[in-house]
Write a protein that holds these residues in place. Structure first.
Motif, PDB file in Angstrom:
ATOM      1  N   GLY A 124       0.844  -1.202   0.000  1.00 26.23           N
ATOM      2  CA  GLY A 124       0.000   0.000   0.000  1.00 26.23           C
ATOM      3  C   GLY A 124       0.868   1.237   0.000  1.00 26.23           C
ATOM      4  O   GLY A 124       0.756   2.115   0.856  1.00 26.23           O
ATOM      5  N   ALA A 125       1.764   1.314  -1.006  1.00 29.39           N
ATOM      6  CA  ALA A 125       2.821   2.327  -0.975  1.00 29.39           C
ATOM      7  C   ALA A 125       2.491   3.593  -1.744  1.00 29.39           C
ATOM      8  O   ALA A 125       3.223   4.575  -1.668  1.00 29.39           O
ATOM      9  CB  ALA A 125       4.109   1.724  -1.544  1.00 29.39           C
ATOM     10  N   THR A 141       1.361  -1.572  -5.396  1.00 32.81           N
ATOM     11  CA  THR A 141       0.164  -0.860  -5.832  1.00 32.81           C
ATOM     12  C   THR A 141      -0.673  -1.882  -6.588  1.00 32.81           C
ATOM     13  O   THR A 141      -0.147  -2.896  -7.042  1.00 32.81           O
ATOM     14  CB  THR A 141       0.517   0.330  -6.746  1.00 32.81           C
ATOM     15  N   ALA A 148      -9.675   6.485  -0.306  1.00 33.56           N
ATOM     16  CA  ALA A 148      -9.642   7.605  -1.251  1.00 33.56           C
ATOM     17  C   ALA A 148     -11.029   7.845  -1.840  1.00 33.56           C
ATOM     18  O   ALA A 148     -11.706   6.907  -2.261  1.00 33.56           O
ATOM     19  CB  ALA A 148      -8.630   7.317  -2.358  1.00 33.56           C
ATOM     20  N   LEU A 184      -9.059  -5.120   4.369  1.00 29.54           N
ATOM     21  CA  LEU A 184      -7.588  -5.033   4.304  1.00 29.54           C
ATOM     22  C   LEU A 184      -6.977  -5.152   5.697  1.00 29.54           C
ATOM     23  O   LEU A 184      -5.855  -5.635   5.861  1.00 29.54           O
ATOM     24  CB  LEU A 184      -7.170  -3.709   3.640  1.00 29.54           C
ATOM     25  N   PHE A 197      -4.885  12.280  10.165  1.00 27.33           N
ATOM     26  CA  PHE A 197      -3.897  12.888   9.281  1.00 27.33           C
ATOM     27  C   PHE A 197      -4.313  14.264   8.786  1.00 27.33           C
ATOM     28  O   PHE A 197      -5.484  14.507   8.496  1.00 27.33           O
ATOM     29  CB  PHE A 197      -3.724  12.039   8.010  1.00 27.33           C
TER      30      PHE A 197
END
Ligand SMILES: NC(=O)c1ccc[n+]([C@@H]2O[C@H](COP(=O)([O-])OP(=O)(O)OC[C@H]3O[C@@H](n4cnc5c(N)ncnc54)[C@H](OP(=O)(O)O)[C@@H]3O)[C@@H](O)[C@H]2O)c1
Length: 318
Positions: free
Chosen positions: A7-8, A31, A78, A96, A178
């Motif tokens: 999950g980069a 990805t 997202a 996940l 975040f």
């Protein structure tokens, strides 16, 4: 060190990868999308296209990379936002955090990985009782709003499974909420449009985290810290009534609206009311002590004023 980041290509990955490669680590980065491979290669990582819910593919990718450390940053958040349908919004992320975590742990264990660092969350997950700021020793919420039950169960699963993966050293990083480049544009846009009101007394306490500090804590966790769970948040948990007017002003918005609880419930459901009036913040004392990490943006006040784009933090992070 050889590091495998699952999950980069997301908000955290984009901060984490450059920090890892700058330190000379050899990074394999996943990805699902071949279109993102070039971006991963540009920051010096070796891209691999894999779906985290495909156990066989994950097993093969980890085996091929032969990493010393695996970092789990897979979420699917997202472009979706609905507090009213919180568990629906988190449905794939929850998979996940359960199936995806199990596949990655199995793959890492089979490949003889030494250390496994996984993303979790702290904030609405805390027990909504007692003092305003919780540590890792405090319980998670025993009775979350109905629409957060599945999401909290997924977090519980991850937080149990990862530290239990001995002899692998399992570290869980519970990031706060975040903000920063790539992490808060949609949220700030809602504040600018005055679509984030203070509900009732606004007594819900939030712990924020600049996304670059999340990446720095993750880098620290490659080598520091005993297996377990760590809150990774800034130094200043604050109530909605305190942070929302300040942030609105910092981003050039009008003061937020104030609405009574019943209107808040109609608009944002039980989860919205809980987040605005009941949730608790989190302490970062353990992460500072045991990971040797310090937030470069210790307060959301300065962070939202100067750190939303690419400004360097005042203290430079650790
Ligand atoms: N603590 C927090 O507050 C927190 C935590 C996480 C995210 N967020 C927020 O959520 C928003 C979206 O986050 P984001 O940009 O990181 O995007 P995201 O959609 O959550 O994706 C994150 C990473 O997970 C990967 N992923 C998703 N589904 C996968 C699957 N089935 N298998 C393997 N990998 C998968 C994505 O890979 P692909 O390249 O394949 O898409 C991406 O690299 C941002 O605003 C972020 O700040 C907040």
């Amino acid at each position: 060190m050889k590091v495998f980041v699952a999950g980069a290509a997301g908000a955290i990955g984009q901060q984490l990868l450059p920090q890892l490669t700058a330190l000379g680590h050899q990074v394999t980065a996943t990805t699902r999308s071949p279109g993102k491979a070039a971006m991963l290669r540009e920051v010096g990582a070796e891209p691999v296209v894999v779906d985290g819910l495909d156990a066989v593919a994950v097993g093969e990718a980890v085996a091929r990379a032969e990493p010393e450390v695996v970092i789990h940053q897979m979420t699917s958040l997202a472009g979706v936002f609905s507090l009213r349908r919180f568990d629906n919004m988190f449905a794939l992320t929850n998979r996940l955090r359960t199936e995806g975590t199990d596949h990655l742990l199995a793959a890492a264990s089979a490949a003889g990985v030494r250390r496994f660092v996984a993303q979790s969350y702290t904030g609405w997950t805390n027990i909504r009782d007692g003092g305003p700021v919780k540590t890792e020793g405090d319980p998670l919420d025993p009775s979350p709003p109905a629409m957060q039950r599945e999401s909290l169960a997924a977090i519980r699963h991850l937080e149990r499974a990862v530290p239990a993966a001995a002899p692998m050293q399992g570290i869980v990083l519970r990031y706060g909420s975040f903000y920063g480049p790539g992490a808060s544009e949609a949220f700030v846009d809602l504040i600018r449009k005055r679509r984030v009101p203070i509900i009732s007394d606004g007594a819900g306490v939030w712990s924020f985290l600049h996304i670059r500090d999340a990446a720095a804590a993750t880098v620290a966790a490659l080598e520091q810290g005993a297996p377990g769970v760590y809150n990774v948040v800034d130094d200043e948990p604050a109530s909605v009534a305190e942070w929302l007017p300040y942030v609105a002003q910092a981003v050039g918005a009008k003061a937020p609206r104030r609405v009574p609880a019943w209107i808040g419930r109609l608009a944002a459901g039980e989860v919205g009311v809980s987040m605005m009036t009941q949730i608790r913040g989190s302490s970062n004392a353990k992460a500072k002590r045991e990971l040797g990490w310090q937030p470069g943006w210790p307060s959301w006040r300065e962070g939202f004023s100067r750190g939303l784009a690419d400004a360097e933090p005042a203290l430079g992070g650790a």
